[in-house]
Design a protein around this motif. Sequence first.
Motif, PDB file in Angstrom:
ATOM      1  N   THR A 321       0.826  -1.218   0.000  1.00 38.51           N
ATOM      2  CA  THR A 321       0.000   0.000   0.000  1.00 38.51           C
ATOM      3  C   THR A 321       0.859   1.267   0.000  1.00 38.51           C
ATOM      4  OG1 THR A 321      -0.190  -0.065   2.414  1.00 38.51           O
ATOM      5  CG2 THR A 321      -1.981  -1.083   1.149  1.00 38.51           C
ATOM      6  N   ASP A 336      -1.485  -0.355 -11.944  1.00 35.78           N
ATOM      7  CA  ASP A 336      -1.230  -0.681 -10.544  1.00 35.78           C
ATOM      8  C   ASP A 336      -0.508  -2.033 -10.394  1.00 35.78           C
ATOM      9  OD1 ASP A 336      -3.092  -2.739 -10.760  1.00 35.78           O
ATOM     10  OD2 ASP A 336      -4.748  -1.480 -10.061  1.00 35.78           O
ATOM     11  N   TYR A 338      -1.730  -4.628  -8.777  1.00 37.38           N
ATOM     12  CA  TYR A 338      -2.785  -5.548  -8.338  1.00 37.38           C
ATOM     13  C   TYR A 338      -3.319  -6.289  -9.556  1.00 37.38           C
ATOM     14  CZ  TYR A 338      -7.485  -6.680  -6.463  1.00 37.38           C
ATOM     15  OH  TYR A 338      -8.649  -7.284  -6.086  1.00 37.38           O
ATOM     16  N   CYS A 342      -7.402  -1.346  -9.295  1.00 40.47           N
ATOM     17  CA  CYS A 342      -7.700  -0.565  -8.079  1.00 40.47           C
ATOM     18  C   CYS A 342      -8.533   0.669  -8.404  1.00 40.47           C
ATOM     19  CB  CYS A 342      -6.406  -0.106  -7.414  1.00 40.47           C
ATOM     20  SG  CYS A 342      -5.356  -1.432  -6.816  1.00 40.47           S
ATOM     21  N   GLN A 345     -12.083  -0.201  -9.129  1.00 36.36           N
ATOM     22  CA  GLN A 345     -12.779  -0.609  -7.901  1.00 36.36           C
ATOM     23  C   GLN A 345     -13.139   0.592  -7.032  1.00 36.36           C
ATOM     24  OE1 GLN A 345     -10.303  -3.367  -5.801  1.00 36.36           O
ATOM     25  NE2 GLN A 345     -10.841  -5.074  -7.123  1.00 36.36           N
ATOM     26  N   ASP A 346     -12.201   1.540  -6.957  1.00 34.63           N
ATOM     27  CA  ASP A 346     -12.398   2.661  -6.039  1.00 34.63           C
ATOM     28  C   ASP A 346     -12.949   3.902  -6.729  1.00 34.63           C
ATOM     29  OD1 ASP A 346     -11.536   1.087  -3.995  1.00 34.63           O
ATOM     30  OD2 ASP A 346      -9.452   1.723  -4.152  1.00 34.63           O
ATOM     31  N   MET A 352      -1.872   4.207  -7.616  1.00 36.47           N
ATOM     32  CA  MET A 352      -2.296   2.973  -6.970  1.00 36.47           C
ATOM     33  C   MET A 352      -1.165   1.950  -6.919  1.00 36.47           C
ATOM     34  SD  MET A 352      -5.466   3.144  -6.097  1.00 36.47           S
ATOM     35  CE  MET A 352      -7.040   3.951  -6.469  1.00 36.47           C
ATOM     36  N   ARG A 354      -1.388  -1.661  -4.470  1.00 33.36           N
ATOM     37  CA  ARG A 354      -2.273  -2.844  -4.403  1.00 33.36           C
ATOM     38  C   ARG A 354      -3.154  -2.778  -3.157  1.00 33.36           C
ATOM     39  NH1 ARG A 354       0.248  -8.877  -4.441  1.00 33.36           N
ATOM     40  NH2 ARG A 354      -0.930  -9.293  -2.553  1.00 33.36           N
ATOM     41  N   CYS A 355      -3.878  -1.771  -2.807  1.00 33.37           N
ATOM     42  CA  CYS A 355      -4.085  -0.605  -3.655  1.00 33.37           C
ATOM     43  C   CYS A 355      -3.538   0.681  -2.975  1.00 33.37           C
ATOM     44  CB  CYS A 355      -5.558  -0.399  -3.938  1.00 33.37           C
ATOM     45  SG  CYS A 355      -6.274  -1.681  -5.006  1.00 33.37           S
ATOM     46  N   HIS A 356      -3.926   0.954  -1.725  1.00 35.17           N
ATOM     47  CA  HIS A 356      -3.521   2.242  -1.166  1.00 35.17           C
ATOM     48  C   HIS A 356      -3.651   2.318   0.366  1.00 35.17           C
ATOM     49  CE1 HIS A 356      -7.807   2.893  -0.701  1.00 35.17           C
ATOM     50  NE2 HIS A 356      -7.983   2.687  -1.990  1.00 35.17           N
ATOM     51  N   HIS A 359      -5.364   7.930  -0.163  1.00 32.34           N
ATOM     52  CA  HIS A 359      -6.256   7.927  -1.328  1.00 32.34           C
ATOM     53  C   HIS A 359      -7.084   9.205  -1.291  1.00 32.34           C
ATOM     54  CE1 HIS A 359      -9.895   6.077  -3.538  1.00 32.34           C
ATOM     55  NE2 HIS A 359      -8.940   6.252  -4.420  1.00 32.34           N
ATOM     56  N   ASN A 382     -13.080   2.920  -0.480  1.00 29.56           N
ATOM     57  CA  ASN A 382     -12.936   3.870  -1.590  1.00 29.56           C
ATOM     58  C   ASN A 382     -13.059   5.327  -1.170  1.00 29.56           C
ATOM     59  OD1 ASN A 382     -15.622   4.106  -1.036  1.00 29.56           O
ATOM     60  ND2 ASN A 382     -16.377   3.680  -3.101  1.00 29.56           N
TER      61      ASN A 382
END
Length: 428
Positions: A321, A336, A338, A342, A345-346, A352, A354-356, A359, A382
């Motif tokens: 992260t 990213d 991941y 990411c 998703q967010d 990013m 994997r992920c954060h 943010h 998110n």
Amino acid sequence: MAFIQTAACLLILCSIASAQSRGDSDGSCTPTDGFGKYCPTTCGVADYLQKYKPSMDRDLDDMEYLLEEIFNLTNSAQEKVVYMKDSANLAQKSPPDIYIKKSSSMLDDILRFERSILDQEAKIYELDQMLGANEKRMLQLRQLSLQLEQKCKKPCQDTVKIEPTTGKDCQDIANKGARTSGLYFVKPLKATQQFLVYCQIDSAGSGWTVLQRRRDGRVDFSKNWIQYKEGFGYLSPDDTTEYWLGNEKMHLLSTQSSIPYILRIELTDWDGTTKHADYAMFKVGPEADMYRLTYAYYYGGDAGDSFDGFDFGDPSDKFYTSHNGMQFSTADRDNDKYQGNCAKQDGSGWWMNRCHAAHLNGKYHQGGPYTEKDAGKDGFDNGIIWATWRNRWYSMKETTMKIIPINRMSIGGGQQAGTKQFGGLGDI
Ligand SMILES: [Ca+2]
């Protein structure tokens, strides 16, 4: 009817146009659209008019075709009636006995045709009325759209105050004597054209160039690569609006000078407490390197070092992260670390991993704490997150990302509790 739908749509358009006078715009018209403006441009109105006009034209064409058809039918019926009348006259002149039966049936026919003519005339009248009403409605719609265009044009004229001083960044502008925060044009060394930024300038002459601002959730930060590249949201002379200045501008600003920049991240929670985190030698790489984020070290601050990652429970969390060295990702550009996406998703654009653990472009959750349920169908964290201060299920109320040449940190304006003095670059 189509025109009723059209009118309803136009009313909705009106309400959207007024509701969004300071809100978000779709951002798809022109890339830099929206800066310094209080109105989401007339593009929406033009698009809408273009959308409804063909269907209205089609309706009118159909109606004209029907009228013509009925007119033709009426003509032929009238011809038939004339023919029948002639035949009847002829029959009456002939010996009655033979033709009485024939003639009475002809009279029946005449009556029937006359009835049908009357019916058709009634229909024609009805259609005429409808055509008239439609034309009137069209006229009203045209007037309404003209009014809308006028209305939208007016606030779109850029009447915000832009300060006269220019420079390569806000510190340069402050060095030239500016002592007022507001909108200024800057032109970094490698920039081909100047662009507008909000400069936060204090009485001591420190000039921060502001890169990002969240404050009330009015701007949707779920945007694509181009929008993050060019910037979106609204700049305002009184620092009342939200925006992302744009990755390209951040790259030009942060890589122009021999004096490196400090990035300050300022966060306000929903209790009104403000904390910050500073990063030395902040840079955003070129687009060819996907606007990679780099900095040399955490300079200090009371919000903690979330860019360095956070242990959410698994020892590998911190590594996965962290943000230093990450490329920028958006839903449509997955750079990213991941296997999934990411940014998708967010619903944001960010550096990013994997992920954060940090943010700042996340979804704006009113009130602070939010749940997996609030986060939407995927249920990922998110929000607007700074994990070292508040956990990842707490979304910040306000954020600011701003930069200043590092040598200003020891002069005064940049000083805050918790920062250490910069001593690594000699006398710059
Ligand atoms: Ca991925």
